[in-house]
Scaffold this motif. Structure first.
Motif, PDB file in Angstrom:
ATOM      1  N   GLU A 170     -43.288  76.592 -65.213  1.00 44.98           N
ATOM      2  CA  GLU A 170     -43.230  78.081 -65.096  1.00 44.98           C
ATOM      3  C   GLU A 170     -41.952  78.726 -65.500  1.00 44.98           C
ATOM      4  O   GLU A 170     -41.544  79.733 -66.126  1.00 44.98           O
ATOM      5  CB  GLU A 170     -43.398  78.512 -63.583  1.00 44.98           C
ATOM      6  N   ALA A 171     -40.764  78.099 -65.195  1.00 48.39           N
ATOM      7  CA  ALA A 171     -39.518  78.576 -65.591  1.00 48.39           C
ATOM      8  C   ALA A 171     -39.219  78.458 -66.790  1.00 48.39           C
ATOM      9  O   ALA A 171     -38.699  79.304 -67.495  1.00 48.39           O
ATOM     10  CB  ALA A 171     -38.280  77.695 -64.692  1.00 48.39           C
ATOM     11  N   ILE A 172     -39.698  77.428 -67.400  1.00 43.71           N
ATOM     12  CA  ILE A 172     -39.538  77.251 -69.074  1.00 43.71           C
ATOM     13  C   ILE A 172     -40.534  78.206 -69.837  1.00 43.71           C
ATOM     14  O   ILE A 172     -40.049  78.677 -70.946  1.00 43.71           O
ATOM     15  CB  ILE A 172     -39.645  75.738 -69.430  1.00 43.71           C
ATOM     16  N   LYS A 173     -41.669  78.573 -69.266  1.00 46.78           N
ATOM     17  CA  LYS A 173     -42.370  79.344 -69.979  1.00 46.78           C
ATOM     18  C   LYS A 173     -41.617  80.972 -69.981  1.00 46.78           C
ATOM     19  O   LYS A 173     -41.735  81.426 -70.970  1.00 46.78           O
ATOM     20  CB  LYS A 173     -43.492  79.560 -68.963  1.00 46.78           C
ATOM     21  N   LEU A 174     -40.963  81.327 -68.968  1.00 49.48           N
ATOM     22  CA  LEU A 174     -40.269  82.351 -68.986  1.00 49.48           C
ATOM     23  C   LEU A 174     -39.092  82.244 -69.686  1.00 49.48           C
ATOM     24  O   LEU A 174     -38.511  83.414 -70.234  1.00 49.48           O
ATOM     25  CB  LEU A 174     -39.676  82.779 -67.242  1.00 49.48           C
ATOM     26  N   ASP A 175     -38.341  81.066 -69.716  1.00 52.90           N
ATOM     27  CA  ASP A 175     -37.131  81.028 -70.649  1.00 52.90           C
ATOM     28  C   ASP A 175     -37.331  79.797 -71.564  1.00 52.90           C
ATOM     29  O   ASP A 175     -36.760  78.691 -70.781  1.00 52.90           O
ATOM     30  CB  ASP A 175     -36.144  81.161 -70.039  1.00 52.90           C
ATOM     31  N   PRO A 176     -37.714  79.714 -72.501  1.00 53.41           N
ATOM     32  CA  PRO A 176     -37.831  78.171 -73.295  1.00 53.41           C
ATOM     33  C   PRO A 176     -36.629  77.640 -73.510  1.00 53.41           C
ATOM     34  O   PRO A 176     -36.543  76.282 -73.763  1.00 53.41           O
ATOM     35  CB  PRO A 176     -38.856  78.535 -74.618  1.00 53.41           C
ATOM     36  N   LYS A 177     -35.560  78.134 -73.471  1.00 59.65           N
ATOM     37  CA  LYS A 177     -34.165  77.577 -73.730  1.00 59.65           C
ATOM     38  C   LYS A 177     -33.567  77.316 -72.530  1.00 59.65           C
ATOM     39  O   LYS A 177     -32.250  77.277 -72.412  1.00 59.65           O
ATOM     40  CB  LYS A 177     -33.345  78.688 -74.672  1.00 59.65           C
ATOM     41  N   PHE A 178     -34.161  77.517 -71.078  1.00 60.53           N
ATOM     42  CA  PHE A 178     -33.650  76.898 -70.000  1.00 60.53           C
ATOM     43  C   PHE A 178     -33.288  75.724 -69.740  1.00 60.53           C
ATOM     44  O   PHE A 178     -33.985  74.852 -69.339  1.00 60.53           O
ATOM     45  CB  PHE A 178     -34.684  77.447 -68.630  1.00 60.53           C
ATOM     46  N   ALA A 179     -32.172  75.232 -70.084  1.00 59.93           N
ATOM     47  CA  ALA A 179     -31.519  73.942 -70.100  1.00 59.93           C
ATOM     48  C   ALA A 179     -31.631  73.135 -68.926  1.00 59.93           C
ATOM     49  O   ALA A 179     -32.419  71.944 -68.810  1.00 59.93           O
ATOM     50  CB  ALA A 179     -30.071  73.769 -70.673  1.00 59.93           C
ATOM     51  N   LYS A 180     -31.171  73.822 -67.598  1.00 61.52           N
ATOM     52  CA  LYS A 180     -31.602  72.989 -66.599  1.00 61.52           C
ATOM     53  C   LYS A 180     -33.001  72.659 -65.999  1.00 61.52           C
ATOM     54  O   LYS A 180     -33.208  71.910 -65.396  1.00 61.52           O
ATOM     55  CB  LYS A 180     -30.581  73.360 -65.349  1.00 61.52           C
ATOM     56  N   ALA A 181     -33.955  73.621 -66.571  1.00 59.74           N
ATOM     57  CA  ALA A 181     -35.034  73.229 -66.199  1.00 59.74           C
ATOM     58  C   ALA A 181     -35.935  72.206 -67.037  1.00 59.74           C
ATOM     59  O   ALA A 181     -36.594  71.607 -66.560  1.00 59.74           O
ATOM     60  CB  ALA A 181     -36.156  74.900 -66.391  1.00 59.74           C
ATOM     61  N   HIS A 182     -35.454  72.177 -68.261  1.00 57.36           N
ATOM     62  CA  HIS A 182     -35.934  71.269 -69.092  1.00 57.36           C
ATOM     63  C   HIS A 182     -35.406  69.706 -68.413  1.00 57.36           C
ATOM     64  O   HIS A 182     -36.138  68.651 -68.248  1.00 57.36           O
ATOM     65  CB  HIS A 182     -35.173  71.277 -70.346  1.00 57.36           C
ATOM     66  N   TYR A 183     -34.333  69.830 -67.840  1.00 55.87           N
ATOM     67  CA  TYR A 183     -33.674  68.556 -67.342  1.00 55.87           C
ATOM     68  C   TYR A 183     -34.312  68.145 -66.158  1.00 55.87           C
ATOM     69  O   TYR A 183     -34.931  67.261 -65.915  1.00 55.87           O
ATOM     70  CB  TYR A 183     -32.411  68.766 -66.990  1.00 55.87           C
ATOM     71  N   GLY A 184     -34.629  69.451 -65.188  1.00 55.08           N
ATOM     72  CA  GLY A 184     -35.341  69.114 -64.084  1.00 55.08           C
ATOM     73  C   GLY A 184     -36.711  68.650 -64.153  1.00 55.08           C
ATOM     74  O   GLY A 184     -37.203  67.489 -63.503  1.00 55.08           O
ATOM     75  N   LEU A 185     -37.270  69.085 -65.247  1.00 58.35           N
ATOM     76  CA  LEU A 185     -38.730  68.789 -65.752  1.00 58.35           C
ATOM     77  C   LEU A 185     -38.710  67.466 -66.232  1.00 58.35           C
ATOM     78  O   LEU A 185     -39.842  66.504 -65.859  1.00 58.35           O
ATOM     79  CB  LEU A 185     -39.360  69.748 -66.625  1.00 58.35           C
ATOM     80  N   GLY A 186     -37.835  67.100 -66.913  1.00 59.50           N
ATOM     81  CA  GLY A 186     -37.548  65.932 -67.425  1.00 59.50           C
ATOM     82  C   GLY A 186     -37.466  64.601 -66.367  1.00 59.50           C
ATOM     83  O   GLY A 186     -38.354  63.534 -66.378  1.00 59.50           O
ATOM     84  N   LEU A 187     -36.911  64.928 -65.305  1.00 62.78           N
ATOM     85  CA  LEU A 187     -36.478  64.046 -64.322  1.00 62.78           C
ATOM     86  C   LEU A 187     -37.699  63.931 -63.480  1.00 62.78           C
ATOM     87  O   LEU A 187     -38.117  62.715 -63.091  1.00 62.78           O
ATOM     88  CB  LEU A 187     -35.489  64.356 -63.415  1.00 62.78           C
TER      89      LEU A 187
END
Length: 236
Positions: A182-199
């Motif tokens: 959801e965080a990435i949907k709101l900001d596709p460039k949200f780096a730490k959300a990509h990192y958290g999602l990846g983990l």
């Protein structure tokens, strides 16, 4: 043409009051909007000298000091703004930020509580207070605040990220994935959300998806992404 004329007249009215406290306050705000916080201080000082009961001027000068990392000076201004008008939530909110920067977590919590008492419909307050609860290891209260913030305004990426981070720490990876997404949907460039999602996806065994998001985090220069990629994505 009528709109332009009205605008010109409005400017003239402002100019005619150019020596007022609020005129200098507005000039200070204008400088701050440009990021010129140091340059704004003389205007804000003048606004206060012209009206020592201008609570807004003290609050705005406090924000300028905060952005210059003069946290103690900022708190003194926020204190004065509150003395003049104890029913405006903004100086409490701002003072909490300054106290947090000085490591006064308990004091910040008191200010967020007071701000919420005054302005309970402001979702940002719950996000910030939730972060304080999290730092104080009061996880249940932190979740309540993030839930409240999301229920009030479901377009704040930080609320989803913070709640997802708690779920991740609780090893509830399915819920963590949903919030990071959801965080990435709101900001596709949200780096730490990509990192958290990846983990979170890696812990769920979804390595292909995990590596995609860890790579995006690395491309955005997120500090720990490279190590995570080497750990989970060696074959990719």
């Amino acid at each position: 043409m009528r709109t332009n004329l009205f605008y010109s007249l409005f400017l003239f009215i402002l100019a005619s009051c150019s020596n007022s406290s609020d005129a200098f306050l507005n000039k200070g705000k204008e400088m701050m909007q440009k990021g010129a916080f140091k340059e704004a201080l003389p205007y804000l000082n003048t606004a206060i000298n012209k009206n020592t009961d201008n609570a807004q001027a003290f609050n705005v000068r406090g924000v300028a000091h905060y952005n210059l990392q003069n946290f103690s000076e900022a708190i003194l201004d926020f204190n004065r703004a509150i003395e003049i008008n104890a029913f405006n939530y903004q100086p409490y909110y701002n003072r909490a930020l300054a106290k947090t920067s000085l490591g006064n977590t308990e004091g910040a919590l008191e200010d967020y509580n007071k701000a919420i008492e005054i302005k309970a419909d402001t979702h940002d307050l719950y996000i910030n207070r939730g972060q304080i609860f999290y730092e104080l290891k009061q996880t249940d209260k932190a979740l309540e605040d993030f839930n409240k913030a999301i229920s009030m305004y479901a377009k704040d990426k930080n609320a989803f990220y913070n709640r997802g981070n708690i779920y991740f720490q609780q090893q509830n990876f399915d819920l963590a994935v949903k919030d990071f997404q959801e965080a990435i949907k709101l900001d596709p460039k949200f780096a730490k959300a990509h990192y958290g999602l990846g983990l979170a996806q890696a812990y769920l065994g979804k390595n292909e998806e995990a590596c995609l998001h860890l790579l995006k985090a690395q491309q955005a220069d997120y500090p720990d992404a490279k190590a995570a990629l080497e750990k989970y994505c060696k074959k990719n």
